[in-house]
Design a protein around this motif. Structure first.
Motif, PDB file in Angstrom:
ATOM      1  N   LYS A  35       0.834  -1.189   0.000  1.00 18.59           N
ATOM      2  CA  LYS A  35       0.000   0.000   0.000  1.00 18.59           C
ATOM      3  C   LYS A  35       0.872   1.243   0.000  1.00 18.59           C
ATOM      4  O   LYS A  35       2.079   1.179   0.193  1.00 18.59           O
ATOM      5  CB  LYS A  35      -0.919   0.009   1.227  1.00 18.59           C
ATOM      6  CG  LYS A  35      -1.890  -1.146   1.271  1.00 18.59           C
ATOM      7  CD  LYS A  35      -2.932  -1.054   0.170  1.00 18.59           C
ATOM      8  CE  LYS A  35      -3.954  -2.162   0.277  1.00 18.59           C
ATOM      9  NZ  LYS A  35      -4.970  -2.078  -0.796  1.00 18.59           N
ATOM     10  N   GLY A  36       0.227   2.383  -0.203  1.00 18.88           N
ATOM     11  CA  GLY A  36       0.975   3.622  -0.201  1.00 18.88           C
ATOM     12  C   GLY A  36       1.305   4.077   1.212  1.00 18.88           C
ATOM     13  O   GLY A  36       0.853   3.485   2.195  1.00 18.88           O
ATOM     14  N   GLN A  37       2.117   5.115   1.291  1.00 24.26           N
ATOM     15  CA  GLN A  37       2.493   5.677   2.569  1.00 24.26           C
ATOM     16  C   GLN A  37       2.306   7.182   2.541  1.00 24.26           C
ATOM     17  O   GLN A  37       2.356   7.800   1.481  1.00 24.26           O
ATOM     18  CB  GLN A  37       3.967   5.394   2.874  1.00 24.26           C
ATOM     19  CG  GLN A  37       4.330   3.940   3.001  1.00 24.26           C
ATOM     20  CD  GLN A  37       5.807   3.768   3.329  1.00 24.26           C
ATOM     21  OE1 GLN A  37       6.436   4.664   3.856  1.00 24.26           O
ATOM     22  NE2 GLN A  37       6.344   2.612   3.010  1.00 24.26           N
ATOM     23  N   LYS A  38       2.119   7.748   3.709  1.00 26.78           N
ATOM     24  CA  LYS A  38       2.179   9.188   3.835  1.00 26.78           C
ATOM     25  C   LYS A  38       2.866   9.536   5.144  1.00 26.78           C
ATOM     26  O   LYS A  38       2.736   8.792   6.119  1.00 26.78           O
ATOM     27  CB  LYS A  38       0.780   9.827   3.745  1.00 26.78           C
ATOM     28  CG  LYS A  38      -0.155   9.506   4.894  1.00 26.78           C
ATOM     29  CD  LYS A  38      -1.475  10.248   4.740  1.00 26.78           C
ATOM     30  CE  LYS A  38      -2.398   9.932   5.909  1.00 26.78           C
ATOM     31  NZ  LYS A  38      -3.703  10.608   5.806  1.00 26.78           N
ATOM     32  N   PRO A  39       3.657  10.591   5.155  1.00 20.79           N
ATOM     33  CA  PRO A  39       3.930  11.459   4.010  1.00 20.79           C
ATOM     34  C   PRO A  39       4.858  10.790   2.998  1.00 20.79           C
ATOM     35  O   PRO A  39       5.536   9.816   3.312  1.00 20.79           O
ATOM     36  CB  PRO A  39       4.599  12.680   4.661  1.00 20.79           C
ATOM     37  CG  PRO A  39       5.235  12.140   5.887  1.00 20.79           C
ATOM     38  CD  PRO A  39       4.321  11.065   6.377  1.00 20.79           C
ATOM     39  N   VAL A  40       4.895  11.362   1.804  1.00 19.69           N
ATOM     40  CA  VAL A  40       5.776  10.883   0.741  1.00 19.69           C
ATOM     41  C   VAL A  40       6.043  12.039  -0.207  1.00 19.69           C
ATOM     42  O   VAL A  40       5.187  12.903  -0.406  1.00 19.69           O
ATOM     43  CB  VAL A  40       5.138   9.681  -0.013  1.00 19.69           C
ATOM     44  CG1 VAL A  40       3.794  10.060  -0.606  1.00 19.69           C
ATOM     45  CG2 VAL A  40       6.064   9.154  -1.095  1.00 19.69           C
ATOM     46  N   VAL A  41       7.230  12.058  -0.781  1.00 19.46           N
ATOM     47  CA  VAL A  41       7.560  13.048  -1.803  1.00 19.46           C
ATOM     48  C   VAL A  41       8.261  12.333  -2.950  1.00 19.46           C
ATOM     49  O   VAL A  41       9.102  11.453  -2.743  1.00 19.46           O
ATOM     50  CB  VAL A  41       8.436  14.189  -1.237  1.00 19.46           C
ATOM     51  CG1 VAL A  41       9.713  13.664  -0.599  1.00 19.46           C
ATOM     52  CG2 VAL A  41       8.776  15.206  -2.324  1.00 19.46           C
ATOM     53  N   ILE A  42       7.871  12.659  -4.173  1.00 18.20           N
ATOM     54  CA  ILE A  42       8.478  12.079  -5.368  1.00 18.20           C
ATOM     55  C   ILE A  42       8.862  13.205  -6.316  1.00 18.20           C
ATOM     56  O   ILE A  42       8.229  14.258  -6.338  1.00 18.20           O
ATOM     57  CB  ILE A  42       7.520  11.093  -6.079  1.00 18.20           C
ATOM     58  CG1 ILE A  42       6.211  11.791  -6.495  1.00 18.20           C
ATOM     59  CG2 ILE A  42       7.217   9.903  -5.190  1.00 18.20           C
ATOM     60  CD1 ILE A  42       5.267  10.892  -7.288  1.00 18.20           C
TER      61      ILE A  42
END
Length: 330
Positions: A35-42
């Protein structure tokens, strides 16, 4: 019995919450694997590693995604060794370094500048346009005068190294961009903060040796960058004209709205670009990369050809990943 049942319920709930929110002490929320994560920066390209590192400082402290995407790309804008963004960027064919940038927040507020000269941080000027004017975009001399009125210093952005490259180019004046070297002329960034809000930024010195006045996709909302906080965001890099013709980031976000993952959405947008340009003169050397992020913290990238990579920073660390692609260079 009631006390025992209450104890078991509390223990199980506590275990679930502990597993779900492991990593909170470090400022990040871990989700189940896959699954996704937060926080995240791309962000696009290898230069995104240093940009992500700066943006992460804001995110890990509980800051706003908008602040993260501004501060992150400012690092690259000020790096004279980066010949494709900001200070040290390659000039147009008249020898002028002209900069384009845009920024967009979780409320669909946005600001943009194009053909801006002698200002180190066009992304910050773009944010001022968003916050201090009733407009979305300012260009050329108007953008410069506005920046000066907001306290930005006039600075010479043409470094000796870029000036030498320009003078060498003048000997033949052959305009033929080299894909994945000259044409990764952008850093685009997307961030999802701990509050679940997405913002994005995009900044560039544009294609080297371009015609004076040329503007690519980077400062254009819906082309180089688009954010819809209900769904996600997308940024693009590569041949700006191809991105503009297809409103590539808007398409990507709309594909996510229809239920596609960020990776699938980016792939569909790239396939659209390829169909549109199937018989176009740009196709033999066409390269576009798209990066996408959704509200769950899932991300993905896709490109026309091999060579596009992007930087990701979340609780798993800051690293470079290769995007999937449709074609391989011969």
């Amino acid at each position: 019995m009631s006390s025992r049942r209450k104890f078991l319920k509390t223990t199980v709930l506590g275990s679930v919450l502990a597993g779900t929110f492991s990593g909170v002490a470090n400022g990040a929320v871990r989700r189940k694997k896959g699954k996704g994560q937060k926080p995240v920066v791309i962000s696009t390209w290898r230069n995104g590693i240093q940009a992500n590192e700066e943006a992460w400082k804001t995110l890990i402290s509980g800051g706003r995604a908008l602040d993260a995407v501004e501060r992150g790309v400012m690092v690259v804008e000020a790096d004279p060794k980066d010949r494709s963004v900001g200070y040290g960027g390659r000039p147009d064919r008249d020898g002028n370094v002209t900069l384009d940038a845009c920024i967009m927040d979780e409320h669909s507020n946005c600001g943009s500048v194009a053909c801006l000269q002698n200002i180190m941080h066009p992304i910050s000027v773009a944010r001022k346009v968003m916050e201090e004017t009733p407009h979305v975009m300012l260009v050329g001399e108007g953008a410069y005068k506005f920046a000066r009125s907001q306290g930005f210093k006039k600075e010479n952005l043409l470094t000796p190294e870029s000036e030498k490259q320009w003078k060498d180019w003048l000997k033949k004046s052959n305009y033929k961009p080299v894909i994945n070297i000259e044409n990764h002329d952008t850093i685009g960034m997307l961030a999802l903060d701990a509050n679940g809000n997405i913002s994005g930024s995009c900044t560039t010195s544009g294609a080297a040796w371009k015609l004076p006045g040329r503007v690519g996709d980077s400062p254009l909302i819906g082309a180089g960058l688009f954010v819809d906080n209900e769904v996600g965001g997308a940024v693009a890099t590569g041949l700006g004209e191809a991105v503009i013709r297809t409103a590539a980031t808007t398409i990507t976000v709309e594909m996510m709205r229809q239920g596609h993952s960020p990776a699938q959405a980016a792939k569909l947008a790239i396939e659209r670009i390829m169909r549109v340009h199937k018989n176009h003169p740009d196709m033999p050397n066409l390269q576009v990369g798209i990066l996408a992020l959704n509200k769950d913290g899932e991300y993905g990238g896709h490109s026309v050809r091999s060579g596009f990579n992007f930087s990701v920073c979340n609780s798993d660390g800051n690293r470079l990943e290769d995007a999937k692609f449709r074609l391989k260079w011969n």
